[in-house]
Design an enzyme around this catalytic site. Structure first.
Site, PDB file in Angstrom:
ATOM      1  N   GLU A  54       0.821  -1.216   0.000  1.00  0.00           N
ATOM      2  CA  GLU A  54       0.000   0.000   0.000  1.00  0.00           C
ATOM      3  C   GLU A  54       0.858   1.271   0.000  1.00  0.00           C
ATOM      4  OE1 GLU A  54      -1.682  -2.526   0.138  1.00  0.00           O
ATOM      5  OE2 GLU A  54      -3.612  -2.355   1.150  1.00  0.00           O
ATOM      6  N   GLY A  55       2.014   1.171  -0.603  1.00  0.00           N
ATOM      7  CA  GLY A  55       2.927   2.310  -0.699  1.00  0.00           C
ATOM      8  C   GLY A  55       4.065   2.188   0.285  1.00  0.00           C
TER       9      GLY A  55
END
Length: 380
Positions: free
Chosen positions: A363-364
């Site tokens: 998610e980053g």
């Protein structure tokens, strides 16, 4: 300002903890060792409503909120990172995107199967040559008389090997960069979709991760999810929420490792007394506990802001950044505190250390979180 959980949230916490202790903990080590998808326990997760936590009951969800989802993921992660990632990705990414951007017809068609757990969802954005730089995506979707044809390869797709419903991102207008990306719903069984290499991962090994290969994958017009060329905008919104989930997972893993460390420190005798009585060990435990509490507060605040429909992009990035790096710190300290025993698979802290690393990437990455935070600060 009230830091106590609401009665319904405390009930969820207790229910999920009890379930995790009875059903997931006994299989966690074996799931990690074999890398097999834990189908039996995922079915039981679904039975508790944990695969559609924030989806209204009308669509066969649990009808709860983001704080409840954060609590649920944390409690599952406390005993097994693999189960927590399966739950987080299913709720936040695939199901979340259809709920965010889908038409009412799409919601009625796909959400009940996902929220009930009859089908597992997968969400495909990353490619072999494009990770943080989504504009470098090469998967294309070309319009035809009857719909769209997708071609390309996605990678690191969580749940893909077991998914029944996929949300696929593809370029629909190459001239617009990331503003020319659209999302599509593709179902398993489509002849143009196949599963590529299943990854052999460092941690969260029971969470199935693979390539998704699209070869002249034909989908109808109704498969377009959201506005044409609006897929990346929605993906960013989904990632904001997903970061709360990964932050929750990080907190849960760290909490589990901390509890194992306290138990071990009380039992392990060195120099004629439990190592918990040595100040060096006490300081380690104090640092671990303090960082866990700080991270949990950040994560739950971001979830609360989302539930209040207030801006939460910066807060979600802060929570995910701090919680993930905290989790790696705490699990590393847990292994150190266990000494040689922490380095062997007989003790769960070894697995927890490996599982925690994923939270700094999914998610980053931490670097992307810092970019997001800085950009939001400059806008204030």
């Amino acid at each position: 300002m009230d830091f106590e959980l609401k009665p319904e949230h405390e009930m969820i916490r207790r229910t999920v903890r009890d379930f995790a202790e009875k059903e997931i903990r006994p299989v966690a080590a074996e799931v990690d060792r074999t890398g097999a998808f834990p189908k039996a326990t995922v079915v039981k997760l679904a039975g508790l409503g944990l695969l559609g936590v924030a989806i209204p009951q009308e669509y066969e969800g649990a009808g709860l909120d983001s704080v409840a989802l954060a609590i649920g993921i944390e409690e599952v992660a406390r005993v097994c990172g693999s189960h927590a990632l399966i739950m987080a990705a299913h709720n936040s990414l695939c199901t979340g995107t259809i709920w965010l951007a889908g038409t009412e017809e799409q919601k009625r068609r796909y959400i009940p199967d996902l929220a009930s757990g009859r089908k597992i969802g997968a969400w495909a954005l990353t490619e072999p040559t494009s990770g943080s730089d989504a504009a470098a995506m090469r998967t294309t979707a070309k319009r035809t008389k009857d719909g769209w044809v997708l071609n390309g390869t996605k990678t690191f797709c969580t749940n893909a090997p077991v998914a029944g419903t996929f949300v696929i991102h593809a370029i629909t207008d190459p001239s617009k960069g990331n503003r020319g990306i659209s999302a599509f719903i593709v179902e398993r069984g489509n002849r143009g979709l196949s599963i590529g290499k299943v990854e052999d991962k460092l941690g969260v090994r029971g969470s199935a991760t693979s390539q998704v290969i699209l070869t002249d994958c034909k989908v109808p017009k109704e498969a377009l999810l959201g506005l044409e060329n609006g897929g990346f905008t929605n993906a960013l919104k989904i990632l904001d929420g997903g970061r709360i989930g990964i932050g929750s997972m990080a907190v849960g893993i760290a909490q589990g490792a901390f509890e194992e460390s306290v138990r071990y420190a009380k039992e392990r005798i060195q120099f004629d007394k439990p190592i918990a009585e040595h100040q060096a060990i006490q300081f380690m435990l104090a640092d671990m506990a303090t960082r866990i509490e700080a991270a949990r507060t950040l994560v739950r605040r971001a979830a609360w802001l989302k539930d209040q429909r207030k801006p939460f992009k910066k807060e979600a990035a802060m929570a995910k950044l701090y919680a993930s790096e905290m989790s790696s710190f705490v699990t590393n300290k847990a292994v150190q505190l266990h000494g040689g025993y922490g380095y062997i698979a007989d003790y769960p802290v070894e697995r927890m250390l490996r599982d925690a690393k994923l939270t700094e990437i999914g998610e980053g990455t931490s670097e992307i979180q810092r970019i997001v935070i800085a950009r939001e600060l400059m806008r204030e």
